[in-house]
Design an enzyme around this catalytic site. Structure first.
Site, PDB file in Angstrom:
ATOM      1  N   GLY A 185      22.083  38.568  44.767  1.00 23.23           N
ATOM      2  CA  GLY A 185      22.569  37.844  43.588  1.00 23.23           C
ATOM      3  C   GLY A 185      22.095  36.404  43.591  1.00 23.23           C
ATOM      4  N   GLY A 276      28.800  38.333  41.232  1.00 21.23           N
ATOM      5  CA  GLY A 276      29.715  38.014  40.137  1.00 21.23           C
ATOM      6  C   GLY A 276      31.150  38.296  40.526  1.00 21.23           C
ATOM      7  N   ARG A 277      32.054  38.014  39.594  1.00 19.34           N
ATOM      8  CA  ARG A 277      33.464  38.149  39.904  1.00 19.34           C
ATOM      9  C   ARG A 277      34.157  38.976  38.823  1.00 19.34           C
ATOM     10  NH1 ARG A 277      35.184  35.048  43.943  1.00 19.34           N
ATOM     11  NH2 ARG A 277      37.313  34.943  43.141  1.00 19.34           N
ATOM     12  N   HIS A 450      22.391  -1.321  36.168  1.00 21.70           N
ATOM     13  CA  HIS A 450      21.152  -1.215  36.938  1.00 21.70           C
ATOM     14  C   HIS A 450      21.376  -1.748  38.343  1.00 21.70           C
ATOM     15  CE1 HIS A 450      16.859  -1.254  37.774  1.00 21.70           C
ATOM     16  NE2 HIS A 450      16.993  -2.480  38.236  1.00 21.70           N
TER      17      HIS A 450
HETATM   18  C1  LIG Z   1      32.494  30.294  46.580  1.00 20.87           C
HETATM   19  C2  LIG Z   1      32.976  29.792  45.249  1.00 20.87           C
HETATM   20  C3  LIG Z   1      32.633  28.526  44.833  1.00 20.87           C
HETATM   21  C4  LIG Z   1      33.077  28.045  43.613  1.00 20.87           C
HETATM   22  N1  LIG Z   1      32.716  26.789  43.238  1.00 20.87           N
HETATM   23  C5  LIG Z   1      33.142  26.297  42.060  1.00 20.87           C
HETATM   24  C6  LIG Z   1      32.821  24.978  41.672  1.00 20.87           C
HETATM   25  O1  LIG Z   1      32.131  24.246  42.391  1.00 20.87           O
HETATM   26  N2  LIG Z   1      33.285  24.524  40.482  1.00 20.87           N
HETATM   27  C7  LIG Z   1      34.050  25.313  39.657  1.00 20.87           C
HETATM   28  O2  LIG Z   1      34.448  24.850  38.590  1.00 20.87           O
HETATM   29  N3  LIG Z   1      34.379  26.574  40.004  1.00 20.87           N
HETATM   30  C8  LIG Z   1      33.949  27.072  41.177  1.00 20.87           C
HETATM   31  N4  LIG Z   1      34.311  28.346  41.543  1.00 20.87           N
HETATM   32  C9  LIG Z   1      35.105  29.157  40.596  1.00 20.87           C
HETATM   33  C10 LIG Z   1      36.590  28.778  40.654  1.00 20.87           C
HETATM   34  O3  LIG Z   1      37.060  28.937  41.968  1.00 20.87           O
HETATM   35  C11 LIG Z   1      37.384  29.638  39.692  1.00 20.87           C
HETATM   36  O4  LIG Z   1      36.827  29.519  38.402  1.00 20.87           O
HETATM   37  C12 LIG Z   1      38.835  29.197  39.654  1.00 20.87           C
HETATM   38  O5  LIG Z   1      39.434  29.298  40.919  1.00 20.87           O
HETATM   39  C13 LIG Z   1      39.635  30.033  38.644  1.00 20.87           C
HETATM   40  O6  LIG Z   1      40.930  29.571  38.614  1.00 20.87           O
HETATM   41  P1  LIG Z   1      42.142  30.515  38.169  1.00 20.87           P
HETATM   42  O7  LIG Z   1      43.367  29.653  38.250  1.00 20.87           O
HETATM   43  O8  LIG Z   1      41.838  31.187  36.915  1.00 20.87           O
HETATM   44  O9  LIG Z   1      42.215  31.672  39.262  1.00 20.87           O
HETATM   45  P2  LIG Z   1      42.227  31.702  40.876  1.00 20.87           P
HETATM   46  O10 LIG Z   1      41.736  30.459  41.478  1.00 20.87           O
HETATM   47  O11 LIG Z   1      41.560  32.987  41.219  1.00 20.87           O
HETATM   48  O12 LIG Z   1      43.761  31.787  41.199  1.00 20.87           O
HETATM   49  C14 LIG Z   1      44.550  32.895  40.857  1.00 20.87           C
HETATM   50  C15 LIG Z   1      45.761  32.944  41.773  1.00 20.87           C
HETATM   51  O13 LIG Z   1      46.609  33.993  41.349  1.00 20.87           O
HETATM   52  C16 LIG Z   1      47.179  34.634  42.482  1.00 20.87           C
HETATM   53  N5  LIG Z   1      47.617  35.971  42.074  1.00 20.87           N
HETATM   54  C17 LIG Z   1      46.820  36.997  41.651  1.00 20.87           C
HETATM   55  N6  LIG Z   1      47.577  38.050  41.330  1.00 20.87           N
HETATM   56  C18 LIG Z   1      48.867  37.698  41.551  1.00 20.87           C
HETATM   57  C19 LIG Z   1      50.106  38.357  41.403  1.00 20.87           C
HETATM   58  N7  LIG Z   1      50.189  39.616  40.941  1.00 20.87           N
HETATM   59  N8  LIG Z   1      51.234  37.692  41.735  1.00 20.87           N
HETATM   60  C20 LIG Z   1      51.175  36.421  42.198  1.00 20.87           C
HETATM   61  N9  LIG Z   1      50.033  35.744  42.356  1.00 20.87           N
HETATM   62  C21 LIG Z   1      48.902  36.377  42.038  1.00 20.87           C
HETATM   63  C22 LIG Z   1      46.032  34.628  43.481  1.00 20.87           C
HETATM   64  O14 LIG Z   1      46.511  34.753  44.800  1.00 20.87           O
HETATM   65  C23 LIG Z   1      45.396  33.258  43.231  1.00 20.87           C
HETATM   66  O15 LIG Z   1      45.929  32.265  44.073  1.00 20.87           O
HETATM   67  C24 LIG Z   1      33.901  28.859  42.777  1.00 20.87           C
HETATM   68  C25 LIG Z   1      34.260  30.138  43.194  1.00 20.87           C
HETATM   69  C26 LIG Z   1      33.813  30.604  44.412  1.00 20.87           C
HETATM   70  C27 LIG Z   1      34.219  31.976  44.851  1.00 20.87           C
END
Ligand SMILES: Cc1cc2nc3c(=O)[nH]c(=O)nc-3n(C[C@H](O)[C@H](O)[C@H](O)COP(=O)(O)OP(=O)(O)OC[C@H]3O[C@@H](n4cnc5c(N)ncnc54)[C@H](O)[C@@H]3O)c2cc1C
Length: 474
Positions: A185, A276-277, A450
């Site tokens: 990927g 991807g995710r 600058h």
């Molecule tokens: C290696 C990596 C690097 C990244 N780098 C960047 C970056 O540099 N900049 C950027 O903007 N984005 C980056 N991202 C993407 C970013 O991490 C995500 O877009 C972001 O975390 C999404 O936020 P969210 O709150 O939607 O979900 P998440 O961060 O996935 O959080 C969801 C939470 O819900 C909890 N959960 C799930 N189901 C349940 C349930 N049934 N009950 C209770 N809790 C639950 C999970 O445990 C988790 O803590 C990166 C991702 C990865 C994997």
């Protein structure tokens, strides 16, 4: 356990969920947040933050090997202690995640540690069942914000065991530098992590099924990163599909299908899957509550973050679009305002995106292709190289450029794309400019201090207008 009652419950404490809960608390809405695994979600624990810590270490390690140009010599080669790096990275993560808990509590939000599942709505409100360490807790609430995020996708035959086949979480936790790594990927996560390990000395091969890396980013910017990958000895195999792999004891052997349909094998120590995710929408009781998901499993939400069920909202990676932390956070803030009865919508002109490769790529607004597809038939494009910037020369980092794209007829600023040192921090002024409906001329006329790298943005706007001072206008 007795039922608990709230006005709003946020499920998931990632960068979408925890700001939503904090803002709800600030707006005096009685709120709880339910989190099953880690405060701060993927971003703080296994995503943005730990990856940027490791990327920083990679950058320093590489730079220490090239100080002689500027008259600094180091006795011997720098050495890397991956275990210490992991400890430092863990400390950074802990500081931030414990800070999230403090902020939630400080804003009057109740934290419930457990796994949430939606139940059938009753006359009293929405129902959530939470599996906690001490049993099942029933919650009744007027509003629910679904913020359960996403997890890495897998491909058949490539089960992640975090030994041979690892995902980004595994790659961020390695306590020894592998000799060889295949990254499946060529998106931003794969390239960011692949590059770090290449800097640490791993022989890295990137296998990408499509004909290009970093599909959605500006092609000229991507070309600069592709050149750097080549210079670092990273092999990039485009239009190549990973088919299967075999564990041979001392190594893994990956079979790929090449562009011409022939197959080839590659020996490796680790296979990093970064294709991807996918959304965490299963086992959440969405069917019981009647919440609609699309065919890829993303919850369907409108620009008020409303799902099809009144009182149930969804934000962040769970609803797809740009799966980035800052998009999730903005949606979290907007949804809190809406639940508190304020007038708000997720109504943005641009979501900036950054790829933390070396050099970094940062982008906001439209690429040239996107601008043309949107009916901007004539474009004004200005490109200013970092090599012509005093600041870039004085910090010995001249790779890259800033590209400004405007509509030739109206002068409207449509997009800015930067590849180079500090691109991640340089992009925000352009995002603000696009949000405010600025003209290319506004970037050109704004005095930039600058000597700074930010002058590249002003200079690129000047190039677009044919008024450049520090490069020849063509
Ligand atoms: C290696 C990596 C690097 C990244 N780098 C960047 C970056 O540099 N900049 C950027 O903007 N984005 C980056 N991202 C993407 C970013 O991490 C995500 O877009 C972001 O975390 C999404 O936020 P969210 O709150 O939607 O979900 P998440 O961060 O996935 O959080 C969801 C939470 O819900 C909890 N959960 C799930 N189901 C349940 C349930 N049934 N009950 C209770 N809790 C639950 C999970 O445990 C988790 O803590 C990166 C991702 C990865 C994997």
């Amino acid at each position: 356990m007795a039922e608990q009652r709230f006005d709003a419950v946020v499920i998931g404490a990632g960068p979408g969920g925890y700001p939503a809960a904090i803002r709800l608390g600030q707006l005096k809405v009685k709120t709880a947040v339910i989190e099953r695994e880690y405060m701060g979600g993927v971003c703080l624990n296994v995503g943005c933050i730990p990856s940027k810590a490791v990327i920083h270490a990679g950058k320093m390690y590489e730079k220490l090997g090239h100080t002689e140009d500027i008259g600094i010599s180091i006795q011997g080669k720098p050495t890397l202690d991956m275990k210490k790096l992991q400890t430092w990275k863990g400390g950074v993560v802990n500081k931030l995640t414990s800070g999230v808990r403090t902020l939630l509590k400080g804003n009057g939000v109740e934290i419930i540690d457990g796994t949430a599942k939606l139940g059938k709505r009753t006359a009293e409100g929405h129902v959530i069942e939470v599996e906690t360490k001490t049993g099942t807790q029933t919650i009744i609430t007027k509003n629910i914000v679904l913020a359960t995020g996403s997890r890495p996708m897998e491909i058949p035959g490539f089960k992640v065991d975090q030994k041979r086949v690892i995902d980004s979480t595994g790659a961020l936790a390695l306590d020894a530098v592998p000799g060889r790594m295949i990254v499946i990927g060529g998106g931003y996560i794969g390239l960011e992590l692949g590059m770090v390990y290449a800097k640490f000395g791993t022989k890295v091969t990137v296998v990408e099924a499509t004909p290009g890396l970093l599909g959605t980013m500006d092609k000229d910017c991507v070309a600069v990163v592709a050149r750097k990958l080549k210079k670092m000895g990273v092999e990039v195999m485009l239009s190549t599909k990973a088919k299967s792999w075999e564990d041979k004891g001392d190594r893994a052997v990956l079979t790929v299908e090449l562009a011409d349909g022939k197959t080839a094998t590659i020996d490796t120590d680790k296979i990093l899957l970064s294709i991807g995710r996918r959304p965490n929408s299963e086992n959440l009781g969405l069917d019981v509550a009647g919440v609609t998901v699309d065919k890829r499993g993303f919850v369907v939400a409108d620009d008020h973050l409303k799902t099809n069920v009144a009182g149930i909202y969804a934000i962040g990676d769970l609803i797809g679009g740009m799966m980035l932390a800052h998009k999730a956070t903005k949606e979290g803030e907007v949804v809190a305002e809406i639940i508190a009865g304020h007038k708000a919508a997720f109504d943005v002109r641009t979501i900036p995106a950054v790829v933390f490769t070396d050099p970094e790529i940062a982008s906001t607004g439209l690429t040239e292709d996107e601008a043309k597809a949107k009916g901007h038939t004539e474009l004004k494009v200005g490109k200013f190289p970092f090599a012509a910037l005093g600041r870039a020369l004085s910090v010995n980092d001249t790779e890259g450029f800033c590209k400004v794209i405007g509509d030739a007829k109206t002068g409207e600023l449509l997009g800015v794309h930067i590849v180079g040192n500090g691109a991640s921090d340089l992009i925000s002024e352009s995002a603000l400019a696009i949000e405010m409906g600025a003209m290319v001329e506004d970037l050109r006329l704004t005095i930039h201090p600058h000597p700074t790298l930010s002058e590249a943005v002003m200079e690129a706007a000047a190039v677009a207008l044919g008024e450049a001072i520090h490069v020849i206008n063509r």
